[in-house]
Write a protein that holds these residues in place. Structure first.
Motif, PDB file in Angstrom:
ATOM      1  N   UNK A   1      39.796 -76.856 -23.438  1.00  0.00           N
ATOM      2  CA  UNK A   1      41.288 -77.464 -23.431  1.00  0.00           C
ATOM      3  C   UNK A   1      41.318 -78.669 -24.445  1.00  0.00           C
ATOM      4  N   UNK A   2      40.549 -78.642 -25.195  1.00  0.00           N
ATOM      5  CA  UNK A   2      40.481 -80.094 -25.947  1.00  0.00           C
ATOM      6  C   UNK A   2      41.728 -79.930 -26.820  1.00  0.00           C
ATOM      7  N   UNK A   3      42.128 -78.971 -27.464  1.00  0.00           N
ATOM      8  CA  UNK A   3      43.246 -78.926 -28.464  1.00  0.00           C
ATOM      9  C   UNK A   3      44.447 -78.533 -27.618  1.00  0.00           C
ATOM     10  N   UNK A   4      44.596 -78.351 -26.244  1.00  0.00           N
ATOM     11  CA  UNK A   4      45.847 -77.944 -25.370  1.00  0.00           C
ATOM     12  C   UNK A   4      45.956 -79.032 -24.340  1.00  0.00           C
ATOM     13  N   UNK A 230      44.820 -70.093 -19.027  1.00  0.00           N
ATOM     14  CA  UNK A 230      44.580 -68.853 -18.160  1.00  0.00           C
ATOM     15  C   UNK A 230      43.279 -68.159 -18.038  1.00  0.00           C
ATOM     16  N   UNK A 231      42.406 -68.720 -18.819  1.00  0.00           N
ATOM     17  CA  UNK A 231      40.967 -68.135 -19.200  1.00  0.00           C
ATOM     18  C   UNK A 231      40.757 -66.782 -20.182  1.00  0.00           C
ATOM     19  N   UNK A 232      41.797 -66.865 -21.093  1.00  0.00           N
ATOM     20  CA  UNK A 232      41.515 -65.628 -21.890  1.00  0.00           C
ATOM     21  C   UNK A 232      40.440 -66.215 -22.915  1.00  0.00           C
ATOM     22  N   UNK A 233      40.189 -67.448 -23.128  1.00  0.00           N
ATOM     23  CA  UNK A 233      39.029 -67.937 -24.050  1.00  0.00           C
ATOM     24  C   UNK A 233      37.787 -68.411 -23.576  1.00  0.00           C
ATOM     25  N   UNK A 234      37.813 -68.518 -22.060  1.00  0.00           N
ATOM     26  CA  UNK A 234      36.670 -69.311 -21.408  1.00  0.00           C
ATOM     27  C   UNK A 234      36.629 -68.709 -20.072  1.00  0.00           C
ATOM     28  N   UNK A 235      35.528 -68.213 -19.686  1.00  0.00           N
ATOM     29  CA  UNK A 235      35.396 -67.908 -18.017  1.00  0.00           C
ATOM     30  C   UNK A 235      35.578 -68.632 -17.216  1.00  0.00           C
ATOM     31  N   UNK A 236      35.382 -70.128 -17.522  1.00  0.00           N
ATOM     32  CA  UNK A 236      35.550 -71.224 -16.619  1.00  0.00           C
ATOM     33  C   UNK A 236      36.812 -71.855 -16.183  1.00  0.00           C
ATOM     34  N   UNK A 242      41.983 -76.274 -11.963  1.00  0.00           N
ATOM     35  CA  UNK A 242      42.136 -76.298 -10.570  1.00  0.00           C
ATOM     36  C   UNK A 242      41.405 -77.563  -9.993  1.00  0.00           C
ATOM     37  N   UNK A 243      40.163 -77.361 -10.094  1.00  0.00           N
ATOM     38  CA  UNK A 243      39.141 -78.358  -9.624  1.00  0.00           C
ATOM     39  C   UNK A 243      39.516 -79.612  -9.710  1.00  0.00           C
ATOM     40  N   UNK A 244      39.883 -80.054 -11.090  1.00  0.00           N
ATOM     41  CA  UNK A 244      40.468 -81.372 -11.652  1.00  0.00           C
ATOM     42  C   UNK A 244      41.713 -81.723 -10.883  1.00  0.00           C
ATOM     43  N   UNK A 245      42.528 -80.793 -10.766  1.00  0.00           N
ATOM     44  CA  UNK A 245      43.752 -80.910 -10.063  1.00  0.00           C
ATOM     45  C   UNK A 245      43.433 -81.788  -8.668  1.00  0.00           C
ATOM     46  N   UNK A 246      42.645 -80.819  -7.951  1.00  0.00           N
ATOM     47  CA  UNK A 246      42.420 -81.012  -6.453  1.00  0.00           C
ATOM     48  C   UNK A 246      41.673 -82.622  -6.364  1.00  0.00           C
ATOM     49  N   UNK A 247      40.621 -82.755  -7.351  1.00  0.00           N
ATOM     50  CA  UNK A 247      40.214 -84.065  -7.190  1.00  0.00           C
ATOM     51  C   UNK A 247      41.141 -85.226  -7.530  1.00  0.00           C
ATOM     52  N   UNK A 286      24.309 -82.540 -16.759  1.00  0.00           N
ATOM     53  CA  UNK A 286      25.343 -81.577 -16.239  1.00  0.00           C
ATOM     54  C   UNK A 286      25.830 -80.374 -16.821  1.00  0.00           C
ATOM     55  N   UNK A 287      26.072 -79.435 -15.969  1.00  0.00           N
ATOM     56  CA  UNK A 287      26.600 -77.986 -16.503  1.00  0.00           C
ATOM     57  C   UNK A 287      27.894 -78.282 -17.520  1.00  0.00           C
ATOM     58  N   UNK A 288      27.835 -77.878 -18.796  1.00  0.00           N
ATOM     59  CA  UNK A 288      29.007 -77.737 -19.654  1.00  0.00           C
ATOM     60  C   UNK A 288      29.097 -78.930 -20.476  1.00  0.00           C
ATOM     61  N   UNK A 289      28.246 -80.145 -20.069  1.00  0.00           N
ATOM     62  CA  UNK A 289      28.447 -81.516 -20.834  1.00  0.00           C
ATOM     63  C   UNK A 289      26.962 -81.856 -21.699  1.00  0.00           C
ATOM     64  N   UNK A 290      27.203 -82.672 -22.547  1.00  0.00           N
ATOM     65  CA  UNK A 290      25.994 -83.175 -23.368  1.00  0.00           C
ATOM     66  C   UNK A 290      25.643 -84.399 -22.468  1.00  0.00           C
TER      67      UNK A 290
END
Length: 317
Positions: A1-4, A230-236, A242-247, A286-290
């Protein structure tokens, strides 16, 4: 979502509205909030809610754009630029005065934050992490948080992120005034502030497109952003959003309750304890991060920040 990042901001704002108004409705049915209190608050403080929403929407849009181009360990440090801005806003809007111990404590806190940021300032943390992220992203064929632009880009986006703390400092103090001086329920403040933020975020769509996509047509940007969300470009996705919004909801409610029980500045000082700890967490694989290179500067910064908070609290007694 970096560009969106617009879609992350708008999703958060919409979630705030849905959750806060739902909780407010339950509290009204249970008699915890007077039936006419929301309407009265809207009539009396409507302009303040609008200002809060506009400031939050602007700050959030810029923060997400800049954060997508910064290493995670630096973001929590930059958030603490809100402290001097909130103290200034408290003095101007609430007439609050600070003694020498409180000012000294705040200065020590800022010094601790600078200790945390020192590795990035000399190219040991943020820039290295940025380059590592760019290399990993290039191998995967996607954009990176650092963008591969090096230290200059990190410095520019860090300054952009930190500048939004002036807006957040005013927002926190305005909410404190509504809660304490206006006597409003915390969910009335959250509900109408979030509604104004949702409207303002939508109005900022052209600015978001300009920042993130340059000359891309708005329609094409919206279609691509919805696909990414909506996940068309990433399975995550959309699970990460949603997890970010809850936190985020949990944090905002807890922070506002602390503001109601103490003050805006005390709530901000309490959050400062998380700065070095968050930076240390980003040093983990951490997963998905450097991972950011570990630095003992973070540990020293925590000690300095802690001493500053203790001095500030002592001065306030």
């Amino acid at each position: 979502m970096r560009g969106y990042t617009f879609f992350v901001a708008q999703s958060c704002a919409a979630a705030y509205v849905a959750v806060y108004f739902s909780v407010l409705a339950v509290r009204r049915r249970r008699g915890m909030v007077a039936a006419d209190a929301p309407a009265a608050a809207r009539r009396t403080h409507g302009r303040t809610f609008a200002v809060i929403g506009a400031l939050e929407a602007t700050a959030f849009a810029i923060q997400l754009y800049a954060a997508g181009r910064l290493p995670g360990s630096l973001i929590s440090v930059l958030n603490q630029a809100v402290l001097p801005f909130s103290m200034t806003a408290s003095a101007v809007l609430l007439g609050r005065r600070y003694n020498a111990a409180q000012v000294g404590g705040a200065a020590i806190v800022i010094a601790g934050v600078l200790l945390c940021i020192a590795p990035s300032a000399v190219g040991l943390g943020a820039v290295a992490s940025s380059k590592a992220a760019a290399a990993a992203a290039a191998a995967a064929g996607v954009g990176s948080a650092g963008g591969g632009a090096g230290g200059a880009a990190v410095a520019i986006h860090a300054a952009l992120f930190a500048s939004t703390m002036a807006l957040i400092g005013v927002v926190v103090v305005l909410k404190e005034r509504l809660l304490k001086v206006g006597g409003l329920d915390v969910f009335i403040v959250n509900s109408y502030g979030s509604l104004a933020q949702c409207v303002a975020t939508a109005a900022l769509l052209p600015l978001s497109v300009r920042l993130a996509a340059g000359g891309t047509p708005v329609g094409a940007y919206v279609r691509a952003g919805i696909a990414a969300l909506t996940g068309a470009t990433s399975p995550y996705m959309p699970w990460l959003t949603l997890a970010y919004i809850c936190a985020n909801l949990t944090f905002n409610i807890a922070a506002l309750n602390l503001v109601r029980c103490s003050s805006a500045v005390v709530a901000l000082l309490a959050s400062l304890f998380t700065v070095p700890l968050t930076s240390l967490v980003f040093c983990l694989p951490l997963p998905l991060l450097v991972a950011t290179p570990f630095s003992w500067w973070f540990v020293g910064g925590l000690a300095v920040i802690s001493s500053g908070v203790l001095l500030y609290n002592k001065g306030g007694k």
